[in-house]
Design a protein around this motif. Sequence first.
Motif, PDB file in Angstrom:
ATOM      1  N   GLY A 168      18.574  37.440  21.397  1.00  0.00           N
ATOM      2  CA  GLY A 168      17.873  36.957  22.579  1.00  0.00           C
ATOM      3  C   GLY A 168      18.297  35.555  22.959  1.00  0.00           C
ATOM      4  N   GLU A 169      18.481  34.708  21.947  1.00  0.00           N
ATOM      5  CA  GLU A 169      18.922  33.332  22.202  1.00  0.00           C
ATOM      6  C   GLU A 169      20.273  33.314  22.911  1.00  0.00           C
ATOM      7  OE1 GLU A 169      16.895  31.797  18.021  1.00  0.00           O
ATOM      8  OE2 GLU A 169      19.037  31.492  18.379  1.00  0.00           O
ATOM      9  N   LYS A 170      21.144  34.274  22.550  1.00  0.00           N
ATOM     10  CA  LYS A 170      22.477  34.345  23.160  1.00  0.00           C
ATOM     11  C   LYS A 170      22.474  35.156  24.460  1.00  0.00           C
ATOM     12  CE  LYS A 170      24.998  32.120  20.080  1.00  0.00           C
ATOM     13  NZ  LYS A 170      25.803  30.912  20.427  1.00  0.00           N
ATOM     14  N   ARG A 171      21.299  35.576  24.891  1.00  0.00           N
ATOM     15  CA  ARG A 171      21.132  36.331  26.144  1.00  0.00           C
ATOM     16  C   ARG A 171      21.943  37.635  26.150  1.00  0.00           C
ATOM     17  NH1 ARG A 171      21.532  32.127  31.120  1.00  0.00           N
ATOM     18  NH2 ARG A 171      23.734  32.519  30.736  1.00  0.00           N
ATOM     19  N   VAL A 172      21.951  38.306  25.018  1.00  0.00           N
ATOM     20  CA  VAL A 172      22.541  39.647  24.956  1.00  0.00           C
ATOM     21  C   VAL A 172      21.724  40.557  25.862  1.00  0.00           C
ATOM     22  CG1 VAL A 172      22.993  41.622  23.448  1.00  0.00           C
ATOM     23  CG2 VAL A 172      23.440  39.289  22.638  1.00  0.00           C
ATOM     24  N   TYR A 173      22.389  41.367  26.667  1.00  0.00           N
ATOM     25  CA  TYR A 173      21.709  42.148  27.694  1.00  0.00           C
ATOM     26  C   TYR A 173      20.776  43.227  27.138  1.00  0.00           C
ATOM     27  CZ  TYR A 173      24.400  40.255  31.650  1.00  0.00           C
ATOM     28  OH  TYR A 173      24.929  39.449  32.636  1.00  0.00           O
ATOM     29  N   PHE A 174      20.902  43.545  25.859  1.00  0.00           N
ATOM     30  CA  PHE A 174      19.985  44.521  25.260  1.00  0.00           C
ATOM     31  C   PHE A 174      19.224  43.885  24.092  1.00  0.00           C
ATOM     32  CE2 PHE A 174      24.449  45.291  24.446  1.00  0.00           C
ATOM     33  CZ  PHE A 174      24.573  45.161  23.068  1.00  0.00           C
ATOM     34  N   ALA A 175      18.963  42.580  24.223  1.00  0.00           N
ATOM     35  CA  ALA A 175      18.158  41.883  23.224  1.00  0.00           C
ATOM     36  C   ALA A 175      16.706  42.328  23.327  1.00  0.00           C
ATOM     37  CB  ALA A 175      18.260  40.374  23.413  1.00  0.00           C
ATOM     38  N   ALA A 176      16.057  42.439  22.178  1.00  0.00           N
ATOM     39  CA  ALA A 176      14.691  42.951  22.108  1.00  0.00           C
ATOM     40  C   ALA A 176      13.702  41.828  21.831  1.00  0.00           C
ATOM     41  CB  ALA A 176      14.588  44.014  21.017  1.00  0.00           C
ATOM     42  N   ILE A 177      12.436  42.155  22.021  1.00  0.00           N
ATOM     43  CA  ILE A 177      11.324  41.300  21.601  1.00  0.00           C
ATOM     44  C   ILE A 177      10.612  42.033  20.479  1.00  0.00           C
ATOM     45  CG2 ILE A 177       9.170  40.182  22.293  1.00  0.00           C
ATOM     46  CD1 ILE A 177      10.288  40.241  25.201  1.00  0.00           C
ATOM     47  N   GLN A 178      10.390  41.343  19.366  1.00  0.00           N
ATOM     48  CA  GLN A 178       9.855  41.998  18.177  1.00  0.00           C
ATOM     49  C   GLN A 178       8.465  41.463  17.853  1.00  0.00           C
ATOM     50  OE1 GLN A 178      12.046  44.250  16.768  1.00  0.00           O
ATOM     51  NE2 GLN A 178      10.505  45.023  15.342  1.00  0.00           N
ATOM     52  N   ALA A 180       5.955  42.229  14.661  1.00  0.00           N
ATOM     53  CA  ALA A 180       5.887  42.972  13.403  1.00  0.00           C
ATOM     54  C   ALA A 180       7.011  44.011  13.426  1.00  0.00           C
ATOM     55  CB  ALA A 180       4.504  43.592  13.206  1.00  0.00           C
ATOM     56  N   TRP A 181       6.675  45.333  13.266  1.00  0.00           N
ATOM     57  CA  TRP A 181       7.725  46.359  13.317  1.00  0.00           C
ATOM     58  C   TRP A 181       7.758  47.037  14.676  1.00  0.00           C
ATOM     59  CZ3 TRP A 181       9.617  44.172   9.620  1.00  0.00           C
ATOM     60  CH2 TRP A 181       8.944  43.909   8.430  1.00  0.00           C
ATOM     61  N   HIS A 182       7.122  46.441  15.654  1.00  0.00           N
ATOM     62  CA  HIS A 182       7.039  47.030  16.983  1.00  0.00           C
ATOM     63  C   HIS A 182       7.993  46.294  17.919  1.00  0.00           C
ATOM     64  CE1 HIS A 182       3.458  49.170  15.598  1.00  0.00           C
ATOM     65  NE2 HIS A 182       3.163  48.041  14.986  1.00  0.00           N
ATOM     66  N   THR A 183       8.757  47.059  18.683  1.00  0.00           N
ATOM     67  CA  THR A 183       9.860  46.490  19.452  1.00  0.00           C
ATOM     68  C   THR A 183       9.743  46.809  20.929  1.00  0.00           C
ATOM     69  OG1 THR A 183      11.288  46.879  17.543  1.00  0.00           O
ATOM     70  CG2 THR A 183      12.371  46.358  19.630  1.00  0.00           C
ATOM     71  N   ALA A 184       9.837  45.783  21.759  1.00  0.00           N
ATOM     72  CA  ALA A 184      10.082  45.979  23.187  1.00  0.00           C
ATOM     73  C   ALA A 184      11.592  45.916  23.350  1.00  0.00           C
ATOM     74  CB  ALA A 184       9.373  44.913  24.021  1.00  0.00           C
ATOM     75  N   GLY A 185      12.227  47.087  23.310  1.00  0.00           N
ATOM     76  CA  GLY A 185      13.677  47.120  23.208  1.00  0.00           C
ATOM     77  C   GLY A 185      14.411  47.364  24.505  1.00  0.00           C
ATOM     78  N   ARG A 186      13.932  48.323  25.301  1.00  0.00           N
ATOM     79  CA  ARG A 186      14.681  48.716  26.484  1.00  0.00           C
ATOM     80  C   ARG A 186      14.606  47.649  27.577  1.00  0.00           C
ATOM     81  NH1 ARG A 186      18.385  51.791  25.588  1.00  0.00           N
ATOM     82  NH2 ARG A 186      18.241  53.290  27.271  1.00  0.00           N
ATOM     83  N   GLY A 187      15.738  47.448  28.235  1.00  0.00           N
ATOM     84  CA  GLY A 187      15.781  46.529  29.366  1.00  0.00           C
ATOM     85  C   GLY A 187      16.293  45.143  29.053  1.00  0.00           C
ATOM     86  N   GLY A 188      16.378  44.792  27.781  1.00  0.00           N
ATOM     87  CA  GLY A 188      16.917  43.479  27.433  1.00  0.00           C
ATOM     88  C   GLY A 188      15.997  42.326  27.756  1.00  0.00           C
ATOM     89  N   LEU A 189      14.684  42.549  27.614  1.00  0.00           N
ATOM     90  CA  LEU A 189      13.726  41.489  27.953  1.00  0.00           C
ATOM     91  C   LEU A 189      13.818  40.302  27.005  1.00  0.00           C
ATOM     92  CD1 LEU A 189      11.057  44.070  28.857  1.00  0.00           C
ATOM     93  CD2 LEU A 189      11.683  42.210  30.393  1.00  0.00           C
ATOM     94  N   GLY A 190      14.360  40.527  25.805  1.00  0.00           N
ATOM     95  CA  GLY A 190      14.577  39.404  24.899  1.00  0.00           C
ATOM     96  C   GLY A 190      15.527  38.373  25.480  1.00  0.00           C
ATOM     97  N   SER A 191      16.455  38.817  26.334  1.00  0.00           N
ATOM     98  CA  SER A 191      17.402  37.874  26.946  1.00  0.00           C
ATOM     99  C   SER A 191      16.690  36.927  27.909  1.00  0.00           C
ATOM    100  CB  SER A 191      18.517  38.628  27.671  1.00  0.00           C
ATOM    101  OG  SER A 191      18.038  39.266  28.849  1.00  0.00           O
TER     102      SER A 191
END
Length: 645
Positions: A168-178, A180-191
């Motif tokens: 996410g820090e590197k703005r990868v287009y498929f970076a996730a938000i975590q 615990a063990w639950h992930t907001a993965g689709r869409g690259g919102l971590g970026s």
Amino acid sequence: MRYGETGITLEVDLSTGEIKKYESDPFWTELYLGGLGTNLRYLWEKAPLDCHPFSPENAIIFGAGLLVGTPVVGATRTVVTSYVPVNNLVAFSMIGGHFGAELKFAGYDRVIVKGRASEPVYMWIDNDKVEIRSAKHLWGKGILETFRVIREELKEPRAQIAAIGPAGEKRVYFAAIQHAWHTAGRGGLGSIMGDKKLKAIAVRGTKDLRTAKPQELFELCFRMREEIRRNPNLGDWMAYSDNDAFHHDNFAWGYARVRRKGYWTPEVEERFARIRKEHQLRVVGCFNCPKECEIVIKYPGKPIFGYKCFAKDTFHMAAFQELDFSYEFLPLVVDYGVDAYSMPQVIAFAIELYENGILTDQDLPGFPKDVKGRFYYLFEKIVKREGIGDILAEGTWWGAQKIGRGAEKIEHNSIKKVEQIPIKLGKLNPIYFLWWSTNEKWNITQIEGTWPQDPIPDPEKRKAFVESWIAPPNEEFKKWFLEWEKREVIPVERVCAIADWSERMHYIDNSTGLCGFLSAFRGQFGGVPGPDQLVGAGPAYHIHNIPYLISLATGIEYDEEKLWETAGRIRTLIRAMNNIRGLRREDEKPPEDHWAIRDPELEKKLLDEYYRFKGWNEEGIPTKETLLKYGLDFVIPEFERRNLL
């Protein structure tokens, strides 16, 4: 008095450090519920419709579903929403666990983050106290270390945290938000968090959340909880079932190119089960849910991690390996913060480019000979955006465009520029064609599930199924199922209605916070409750009982018709926002090799009829009449200004 929600929105501008708290419009709750619905309405107001995703003007919104934090069992989802760089459209992804409930107990329904910090920060929400704290010491750290340091720093071991990793820090287009063990993965919102230099949001809440009819709601949900616990059709049974023939025999391996029919054998099942049992620590569930769907694993030499559903298969199937290989990789996926669906596809895509001479040793200096080594090599390059990884970090579609040299022909598993679950099948399935083509969630599991995947061959069994089927909105759907003989043969007008029903149910789940594994994704099962039951063998939640639960929790009078209309309003709003940002008909098509046998004439007819069914024009843009029908009058001036009407 607000019920079922706090009525308070927290808004933070990281550019200025300004923190605002204000009462949300109760009418918006009635129109959009919560979660995704109100996120969209706030995103419309808070971020310019033309803003670049990597712009301080863009907003990222964490919205708890309307029923999250109430006694409603399995209402756990927090929806994260923003404009994202992979296709410049609205993205939304869900986090389960405890984050949304904790946010509500702290006194907030949602957090809106705007601006961009000058240096890394994290947010600390402790009931009424909200702080922006330095995260310079956390930048570059993995997610698990970030969780540990923040909790120690705050002296609050029960803080619920949503964070990004190095991807996410590197703005990868498929970076996730975590979380615990639950992930907001689709869409690259971590970026988006990375672009804003927002490492994490930590929250602790100890306030009460009021409901309109607490005793009646609690007694109902207390009974439902036990029946949900006993129902084998509910929850993500795919996570912990040892029979995984469906995925391995039917989904594609590598970069979505090879189906290995008959791969699954009793010997493979025994081997996979042994690997899981040897390394499984425990199973865990989300807030206020008796279904323990998250498998927690400790693999030798690797950080602890958890997984659900198909995520346990994505890496070893992409690499033509077995379960132990996924167990090696998934800890890295969690800690670096990437989407477990996109990353293995991007890596396998790069390996195919190398095998076809499109990428060379010059592009991949020191590229290992073995497939495991290649996966590790490419993973590190991508999350650090080093060398070829800087291109691959933008996904397969953008990677193919930038690499060129024929890479576009290899790139064959994306829709709207986003990597998909690797499914390659035989004859075109009309219902799935519409779900894949027009779905704006970018993940088929978040749009399918109300209608069974196949007809039941035996007429008597089909009749028995229909007689116990509780989920359909009316008797007409049951009649259609009785008449359904072949998967690919179904009248177009019925296809449209079925696709629309499933879509609406998922938008209801995404806005109320209900888990799809208790609701929309399980609508395909029968199961009318018996005289002493609230939940039968089918879904716990459906169009017939969700309105009553909303009314008990919030005091807002809801019925089936109103809920159906609300789902249509939310669906139309996200479509309008994406149309403004460039979404058109030409974007709405599955990959050419998604089905071996295609019917272009039928596909055109399906889109034509579905657009008409939804009240959209031939480009897939809602008409003025449709906008007025759903009370989206505020969209019309923007459409007129852009000649979209």
